[in-house]
Write a protein that holds these residues in place. Structure first.
Motif, PDB file in Angstrom:
ATOM      1  N   LEU A 171      -2.109  26.346   9.197  1.00  0.00           N
ATOM      2  CA  LEU A 171      -3.450  26.060   9.147  1.00  0.00           C
ATOM      3  C   LEU A 171      -3.899  26.203  10.519  1.00  0.00           C
ATOM      4  N   LYS A 172      -2.887  25.479  11.388  1.00  0.00           N
ATOM      5  CA  LYS A 172      -3.436  25.353  12.725  1.00  0.00           C
ATOM      6  C   LYS A 172      -3.616  26.836  13.422  1.00  0.00           C
ATOM      7  N   VAL A 173      -2.853  27.909  13.117  1.00  0.00           N
ATOM      8  CA  VAL A 173      -2.817  28.951  13.814  1.00  0.00           C
ATOM      9  C   VAL A 173      -3.519  30.080  13.022  1.00  0.00           C
ATOM     10  N   ALA A 174      -3.865  29.759  11.869  1.00  0.00           N
ATOM     11  CA  ALA A 174      -4.708  30.801  11.102  1.00  0.00           C
ATOM     12  C   ALA A 174      -5.959  30.786  11.591  1.00  0.00           C
ATOM     13  N   ASP A 175      -6.524  32.079  11.318  1.00  0.00           N
ATOM     14  CA  ASP A 175      -8.093  32.384  11.526  1.00  0.00           C
ATOM     15  C   ASP A 175      -8.607  32.356   9.978  1.00  0.00           C
ATOM     16  N   TYR A 176      -7.782  32.532   8.971  1.00  0.00           N
ATOM     17  CA  TYR A 176      -8.505  32.328   7.776  1.00  0.00           C
ATOM     18  C   TYR A 176      -7.217  32.076   6.751  1.00  0.00           C
ATOM     19  N   ALA A 177      -7.601  31.195   5.648  1.00  0.00           N
ATOM     20  CA  ALA A 177      -6.322  30.623   4.942  1.00  0.00           C
ATOM     21  C   ALA A 177      -6.848  30.839   3.368  1.00  0.00           C
ATOM     22  N   TYR A 178      -5.942  31.082   2.642  1.00  0.00           N
ATOM     23  CA  TYR A 178      -6.241  30.782   0.944  1.00  0.00           C
ATOM     24  C   TYR A 178      -5.057  30.063   0.318  1.00  0.00           C
ATOM     25  N   VAL A 179      -5.507  29.050  -0.587  1.00  0.00           N
ATOM     26  CA  VAL A 179      -4.862  28.310  -1.308  1.00  0.00           C
ATOM     27  C   VAL A 179      -4.427  28.902  -2.440  1.00  0.00           C
ATOM     28  N   LEU A 180      -3.244  29.113  -2.857  1.00  0.00           N
ATOM     29  CA  LEU A 180      -2.708  29.522  -4.240  1.00  0.00           C
ATOM     30  C   LEU A 180      -2.328  28.509  -4.983  1.00  0.00           C
ATOM     31  N   GLU A 181      -2.878  28.562  -6.399  1.00  0.00           N
ATOM     32  CA  GLU A 181      -2.363  27.526  -7.422  1.00  0.00           C
ATOM     33  C   GLU A 181      -2.105  28.260  -8.701  1.00  0.00           C
ATOM     34  N   THR A 182      -0.884  28.163  -9.109  1.00  0.00           N
ATOM     35  CA  THR A 182      -0.412  28.810 -10.164  1.00  0.00           C
ATOM     36  C   THR A 182      -0.898  30.429 -10.475  1.00  0.00           C
ATOM     37  N   GLY A 183      -0.604  31.055  -9.371  1.00  0.00           N
ATOM     38  CA  GLY A 183      -1.060  32.413  -9.340  1.00  0.00           C
ATOM     39  C   GLY A 183      -2.447  32.964  -9.013  1.00  0.00           C
ATOM     40  N   ALA A 184      -3.480  31.925  -8.805  1.00  0.00           N
ATOM     41  CA  ALA A 184      -4.648  32.096  -8.603  1.00  0.00           C
ATOM     42  C   ALA A 184      -5.221  31.474  -7.403  1.00  0.00           C
ATOM     43  N   ILE A 185      -6.262  32.040  -6.899  1.00  0.00           N
ATOM     44  CA  ILE A 185      -6.916  31.402  -5.581  1.00  0.00           C
ATOM     45  C   ILE A 185      -7.818  30.289  -5.780  1.00  0.00           C
ATOM     46  N   ALA A 186      -7.352  29.043  -5.318  1.00  0.00           N
ATOM     47  CA  ALA A 186      -8.157  27.761  -5.719  1.00  0.00           C
ATOM     48  C   ALA A 186      -8.901  27.632  -4.577  1.00  0.00           C
ATOM     49  N   LEU A 187      -8.894  27.798  -3.248  1.00  0.00           N
ATOM     50  CA  LEU A 187      -9.450  27.505  -2.236  1.00  0.00           C
ATOM     51  C   LEU A 187      -9.541  28.568  -1.101  1.00  0.00           C
ATOM     52  N   SER A 188     -10.425  28.716  -0.103  1.00  0.00           N
ATOM     53  CA  SER A 188     -10.348  29.747   0.951  1.00  0.00           C
ATOM     54  C   SER A 188     -11.206  29.167   1.880  1.00  0.00           C
ATOM     55  N   GLY A 189     -10.818  29.670   3.023  1.00  0.00           N
ATOM     56  CA  GLY A 189     -11.870  29.026   4.054  1.00  0.00           C
ATOM     57  C   GLY A 189     -11.047  29.178   5.482  1.00  0.00           C
ATOM     58  N   SER A 190     -11.793  28.828   6.703  1.00  0.00           N
ATOM     59  CA  SER A 190     -11.128  29.131   7.970  1.00  0.00           C
ATOM     60  C   SER A 190      -9.764  28.058   8.131  1.00  0.00           C
ATOM     61  N   GLY A 191      -8.879  28.442   8.655  1.00  0.00           N
ATOM     62  CA  GLY A 191      -7.952  27.435   9.248  1.00  0.00           C
ATOM     63  C   GLY A 191      -8.540  26.076   9.328  1.00  0.00           C
ATOM     64  N   GLN A 192      -9.356  25.772  10.140  1.00  0.00           N
ATOM     65  CA  GLN A 192      -9.983  24.372  10.432  1.00  0.00           C
ATOM     66  C   GLN A 192     -10.328  23.930   9.610  1.00  0.00           C
ATOM     67  N   GLU A 193     -11.246  24.710   8.602  1.00  0.00           N
ATOM     68  CA  GLU A 193     -12.130  24.226   7.512  1.00  0.00           C
ATOM     69  C   GLU A 193     -10.889  23.402   6.427  1.00  0.00           C
ATOM     70  N   LEU A 194      -9.962  24.042   6.211  1.00  0.00           N
ATOM     71  CA  LEU A 194      -9.181  23.605   5.331  1.00  0.00           C
ATOM     72  C   LEU A 194      -8.213  22.389   5.773  1.00  0.00           C
ATOM     73  N   LEU A 195      -7.892  22.325   7.190  1.00  0.00           N
ATOM     74  CA  LEU A 195      -7.160  21.332   7.702  1.00  0.00           C
ATOM     75  C   LEU A 195      -8.023  19.937   7.371  1.00  0.00           C
TER      76      LEU A 195
END
Length: 234
Positions: free
Chosen positions: A197-221
């Motif tokens: 997440l520190k190096v990412a411009d954008y990130a997706y969180v996967l849970e059981t095959g589906a996207i649970a959350l997404s946002g900038s790396g800093q937002e998700l941190l």
């Protein structure tokens, strides 16, 4: 650059990837984080057409969903697989040459080998050594270097820091940033969620095959849910 719409992957009765939509803009580092079995590796394998899937995958405006893997590599997508998977009985140099198997430009291949050696001086020192005799960290360097030899526009990396000592993990992430600075777009899967997440411009969180959350790396941190689940917070 890369657009995924309604991607589904099934293994028998297991629905590993469940209708995900995601994009990787050109010039970005995008990361997928999630627990083991969340569908991260299956997503990368689907992009390369290494598993059966449904949905649409577009790269640089072209639908690549049904292209053979070799053609996908030619279009500019390369993957560093989980577990390194270097050719153990071949030398470092031979592994790198194999990474350029879709190319015919001998001068360009020679130049890119020197570029890889500039990123990983340790590989230059050991270029005649069999890959199977290298340490885990050196094999990871070689796996990244081999993937770069196809001159990818998009480099996909599956758990590049897995099994490495903390000091080597830092080195791997420095290299990821250096490759990115050279103009390569990166799609990263990584168990070390904090570093990713520190190096990412954008990130997706996967849970059981589906996207649970997404946002900038800093937002998700800073996201408490992500902190509790993946960053060791409370």
């Amino acid at each position: 650059m890369l657009e995924i719409k309604d991607l589904n992957v099934r293994y028998g009765g297991i629905h590993a990837v469940r209708g995900i939509d995601m994009s990787v803009p050109q010039g970005n580092i995008v990361t997928l984080i999630g627990a083991n079995g969340a569908g991260k590796s299956s997503t990368l394998r689907a992009i390369c057409n290494l598993v059966k899937k449904t949905g649409t995958i577009s790269f640089m405006g072209e639908d690549i969903s049904k292209l053979p893997t070799r053609e996908i590599v030619k279009r500019g997508i390369s993957m560093v697989p989980e577990g390194r998977r270097v050719f153990a009985d071949l030398t470092i140099y031979e592994n790198l040459v194999l990474g350029a198997y879709t190319r015919k430009d001998e001068a360009g291949i020679k130049s890119d080998i020197e570029w890889v050696y500039s990123l990983f001086p340790r590989l230059k020192e050991r270029e005649k050594q069999l890959a199977g005799t290298l340490s885990g960290g050196e094999q990871q360097m070689l796996a990244v270097g081999r993937a770069l030899m196809s001159r990818p526009k998009l480099l996909m990396m599956d758990e590049p820091s897995l099994g490495l000592a903390p000091i080597l993990v830092r080195d791997v992430f420095k290299i990821i940033q250096k490759i990115h600075e050279e103009g390569v777009t990166i799609l990263l899967i990584e168990q070390n969620a904090r570093m990713a997440l520190k190096v990412a411009d954008y990130a997706y969180v996967l849970e059981t095959g589906a996207i649970a959350l997404s946002g900038s790396g800093q937002e998700l941190l800073k996201n408490q849910e992500v902190t509790r689940a993946y960053l060791g917070g409370v």
